[in-house]
Design a protein around this motif. Structure first.
Motif, PDB file in Angstrom:
ATOM      1  N   SER A   1      42.270  16.623  23.455  1.00  0.00           N
ATOM      2  CA  SER A   1      41.555  16.850  24.396  1.00  0.00           C
ATOM      3  C   SER A   1      41.872  16.596  25.708  1.00  0.00           C
ATOM      4  O   SER A   1      41.233  16.575  26.711  1.00  0.00           O
TER       5      SER A   1
ATOM      6  N   TYR B   1      27.948  24.238  34.300  1.00  0.00           N
ATOM      7  CA  TYR B   1      28.561  23.505  33.286  1.00  0.00           C
ATOM      8  C   TYR B   1      27.996  23.512  31.844  1.00  0.00           C
ATOM      9  O   TYR B   1      26.809  23.564  31.770  1.00  0.00           O
TER      10      TYR B   1
ATOM     11  N   ASP C   1      41.322  19.148  28.586  1.00  0.00           N
ATOM     12  CA  ASP C   1      39.906  19.722  28.690  1.00  0.00           C
ATOM     13  C   ASP C   1      39.351  19.751  29.936  1.00  0.00           C
ATOM     14  O   ASP C   1      38.747  20.612  30.386  1.00  0.00           O
ATOM     15  N   SER C   2      39.328  18.601  30.582  1.00  0.00           N
ATOM     16  CA  SER C   2      38.581  18.359  31.972  1.00  0.00           C
ATOM     17  C   SER C   2      39.453  19.338  32.982  1.00  0.00           C
ATOM     18  O   SER C   2      38.984  19.859  33.765  1.00  0.00           O
TER      19      SER C   2
ATOM     20  N   SER D   1      36.148  29.368  25.635  1.00  0.00           N
ATOM     21  CA  SER D   1      35.132  28.237  26.225  1.00  0.00           C
ATOM     22  C   SER D   1      34.039  28.486  25.166  1.00  0.00           C
ATOM     23  O   SER D   1      33.128  27.261  25.152  1.00  0.00           O
TER      24      SER D   1
ATOM     25  N   GLU E   1      30.794  18.363  29.194  1.00  0.00           N
ATOM     26  CA  GLU E   1      31.844  18.301  29.806  1.00  0.00           C
ATOM     27  C   GLU E   1      31.916  17.619  31.308  1.00  0.00           C
ATOM     28  O   GLU E   1      30.940  17.428  31.791  1.00  0.00           O
ATOM     29  N   THR E   2      33.149  17.197  31.991  1.00  0.00           N
ATOM     30  CA  THR E   2      33.312  16.677  33.040  1.00  0.00           C
ATOM     31  C   THR E   2      32.767  17.705  33.941  1.00  0.00           C
ATOM     32  O   THR E   2      33.204  18.749  34.278  1.00  0.00           O
TER      33      THR E   2
ATOM     34  N   THR F   1      38.301  22.891  32.463  1.00  0.00           N
ATOM     35  CA  THR F   1      36.967  23.098  33.368  1.00  0.00           C
ATOM     36  C   THR F   1      37.249  23.080  34.861  1.00  0.00           C
ATOM     37  O   THR F   1      36.739  23.703  35.456  1.00  0.00           O
TER      38      THR F   1
ATOM     39  N   SER G   1      28.772  14.418  36.300  1.00  0.00           N
ATOM     40  CA  SER G   1      28.926  14.452  34.846  1.00  0.00           C
ATOM     41  C   SER G   1      27.840  13.770  33.964  1.00  0.00           C
ATOM     42  O   SER G   1      27.769  14.120  32.745  1.00  0.00           O
TER      43      SER G   1
END
Length: 643
Positions: A516, A51, A519-520, A640, A55-56, A523, A107
């Motif tokens: 955004s 990760y 975005d999660s 990414s 990021e989450t 991911t 997180s």
């Protein structure tokens, strides 16, 4: 969609060595260390690659009994606790053994390093190790590994012997015969009429194998080459190796396009012969399990059943000068136009030649197609009904290339991109990113043209963004109902590439809008494909601690991963989970090396929600690596990394 191949067992293989070496396949740790003890009471699933700090981050705890507020901790490489917490609410039941799946929120873990999650208390489980590191540190290597997979797929004289000990193959493709469109029955299970030669010889050597077999398709090669070129244009990840491999793909497409006669060739080799068991007058690529160079060693004459395995037939999209199926015309044109964009500054003459090819192919598109689109023969290998997105893609890339080269057709191509975008939005074929739908790639680049002052009278930027959002919202709605938050359907083919398609689209959405909000989700989808799933496997070979070790891939099976050299099909992306009922029949050949040995199915305990996964060399439904799968994943990993 991966090729729907028949299961065939061949009792003899003319001209091909049939010795089977007794080599053991020894994959590393599997879910559940002792298969005789039954499945563990609890398991923790994480993204095994890792990760990025900001990021989450979610892991998943899957348990055989309720585990409300189960405590967990995160340990660093020295065994020191750096984070603790309790499991979140249940996201649902998985199967009859595992009653509960719960999210572990990681997180707050932002310091780079190597970590492991440990669930303590009444239930105990430990995750595979994973990293927290800047995105470029995590994914630059994965991009390079994806590129290495394409190098393993090379055909012709320009192979890399350091990858799977590959040797030159299918050199007879340098003088191939062109045949008329093959005739298949409705079930596409056998050739219904003799092949009819119509031309040649043509040089269609080189390129990439399509998947675990040795067929070559313009349909998949153009998608894959375009994806590599887009990655090259958008990010520095992959570097010179990526550029070299993209050029290899482009050079083969150049051989498949005869500008002098305006003929686009679409396929090299035949995957279905005239009988289901390979015993007829025409045997196909799928009837023999061998190394690719074995085809060159065959001693065959016209009329022999294996003649079309060594002297592979070439098929056309259409007769010379006739309109070309628009899906092919659009995406092949886009590929040459992308090359022109990249060459515009440093190699302008080459760029203008590439642009001319793109424009000629695009102009031949049949924009009133009747019947099936041309993808592969038989069509059932790669069924597709969407084509307006390909035309939008072709026009958008032509316009961007025209802009880079100062071509006066730029505005007209931009207008056409808007027209085909509108036609796509009004069609019944709205999909998400993958081999069968490139609208996300087309929309993202059409917004650039609009931002550059080339608005379309037929479609607005807001409409393009709304359709990207539609694709992502569909994925999010599916993910919200899934215990592991999978956005794709893992009871059908191509679950993993569709997952990477959603992740890529989310990353493109951020670039296009600066927003955004997805975005999660991007991911989350990457996490699922890299190990945060019920089976605890990464579906990218060589990435993470548990990944496919027995891919349904002839060259890997016979020359690479089982030789004791440690060489594997690194970077290849497999189909991933599929409907459990589809895993009842596995491919079997006398020349196939057994993998795993001894035969086992450790993932079966984790099948659920009608989805199943098997790491077995005959399980083409789950572990056949393919070019288009890997190309879509490469886009995710490239985007990414930034910028």
């Amino acid at each position: 969609m991966s090729k729907q191949r028949n299961r065939v067992v061949i009792l003899s293989t003319a001209g091909v060595a049939t010795t089977v070496l007794a080599v053991s396949c020894l994959p590393p740790s599997r879910p559940g260390a002792d298969p005789t003890a039954g499945p563990p009471a609890a398991v923790v699933r994480v993204d095994q690659v890792g990760y990025a700090p900001g990021e989450t981050k979610h892991a998943y705890l899957m348990t055989s009994r309720p585990a409300a507020r189960a405590p967990f901790r995160v340990l660093d490489a020295s065994g020191r606790e750096v984070l603790s917490g309790t499991a979140g609410l249940s996201t649902g039941r998985w199967n009859s053994t595992y009653e509960s799946v719960r999210t572990l929120d990681l997180s707050r873990l932002t310091t780079p390093g190597d970590y492991q999650v440990e669930v303590t208390g009444e239930l105990h489980a430990a995750s595979p190790k994973f990293r927290v590191a800047p995105a470029d540190e995590l994914f630059d290597k994965v991009v390079q590994d994806n590129v290495r997979f394409f190098t393993a797929q090379r055909d012709g004289a320009e192979v890399d012997p350091s990858v799977l000990r590959r040797k030159p193959s299918h050199l007879a493709d340098r003088q191939a015969t062109v045949y008329d469109t093959p005739v298949y029955g409705e079930d596409a299970e056998r050739l219904r009429a003799p092949l009819q030669p119509v031309g040649g010889p043509v040089d269609v050597s080189g390129g990439w194998f399509d998947a675990g077999d040795f067929l070559k398709f313009t349909h998949t090669a153009s998608y894959s080459t375009a994806s590599l070129l887009l990655a090259q244009r958008m990010t520095p990840a992959g570097g010179a190796k990526l550029a070299e491999e993209a050029r290899h793909g482009l050079d083969w497409l150049d051989r498949m396009w005869d500008a002098s006669s305006a003929t686009l060739y679409v396929q090299v080799g035949i995957g279905v012969g005239d009988t289901e068991d390979g015993s007829g007058k025409v045997r196909s690529d799928h009837d023999v399990w061998r190394l690719p160079e074995a085809d060159d060693a065959m001693r065959v004459r016209p009329g022999d059943p294996d003649y079309t395995i060594k002297h592979r037939p070439v098929f056309r999209a259409a007769p010379p000068g006739e309109p070309i199926s628009p899906n092919l015309a659009g995406r092949v044109a886009a590929t040459f136009a992308l090359a022109a964009q990249l060459d515009a500054v440093d190699a302008p003459e080459r760029a203008r030649t590439e642009l001319a090819k793109a424009a000629q192919i695009y102009a031949l598109a049949d924009t009133s197609p009747k019947g099936q689109l041309v993808t592969a023969f038989p069509h059932g290998f790669y069924p597709e009904s969407s084509w307006e997105d390909d035309m939008e893609f072709g026009a958008a890339e032509l316009a961007l290339a025209g802009k880079a080269l100062g071509d006066d057709r730029t505005q007209e191509w931009s207008r056409q991109a808007g027209h085909w975008a509108k036609q796509y939005l009004n069609s019944d074929n709205l999909g998400t990113l993958g081999l069968g739908d490139v609208s996300a790639l087309a929309h993202a680049d059409l917004t650039k043209l609009i931002d550059d002052g080339r608005p379309s009278s037929e479609v607005s930027r807001a409409q393009l963004v709304a359709d990207l959002k539609r694709q992502l919202d569909d994925g999010k709605a599916h993910a919200a109902r899934d215990p592991f938050r999978a956005g794709a359907d893992y009871t059908d083919f191509d679950s993993v590439p569709h997952t990477f398609g959603l992740a890529t689209t989310a990353l493109l959405y951020h670039r296009v809008t600066g927003d955004s909000r997805y975005d999660s989700f991007a991911t989350q989808q990457r996490n699922w494909a890299l190990g945060a799933n019920a089976w605890g496997s990464s579906f990218v070979i060589g990435e993470g601690s548990a990944f496919p070790h027995c891919p349904e891939h002839q060259a890997a099976n016979l020359a690479g991963s089982l030789t004791g050299t440690g060489d594997i099909l690194t970077g290849g992306v497999v189909n991933g989970p599929n409907k459990t009922a589809k895993l009842k029949e596995l491919n079997s050949f006398p020349t196939m090396r057994p993998c795993p040995t001894p035969a086992s199915d450790p993932f079966s305990a984790f099948n659920g929600h009608e989805g199943g996964y098997r790491d077995h060399v005959g399980a083409w439904q789950t572990v056949e690596a393919a070019d288009d799968f890997t190309a879509t994943a490469l886009l995710t990993f490239s985007l990414s990394t930034g910028p």
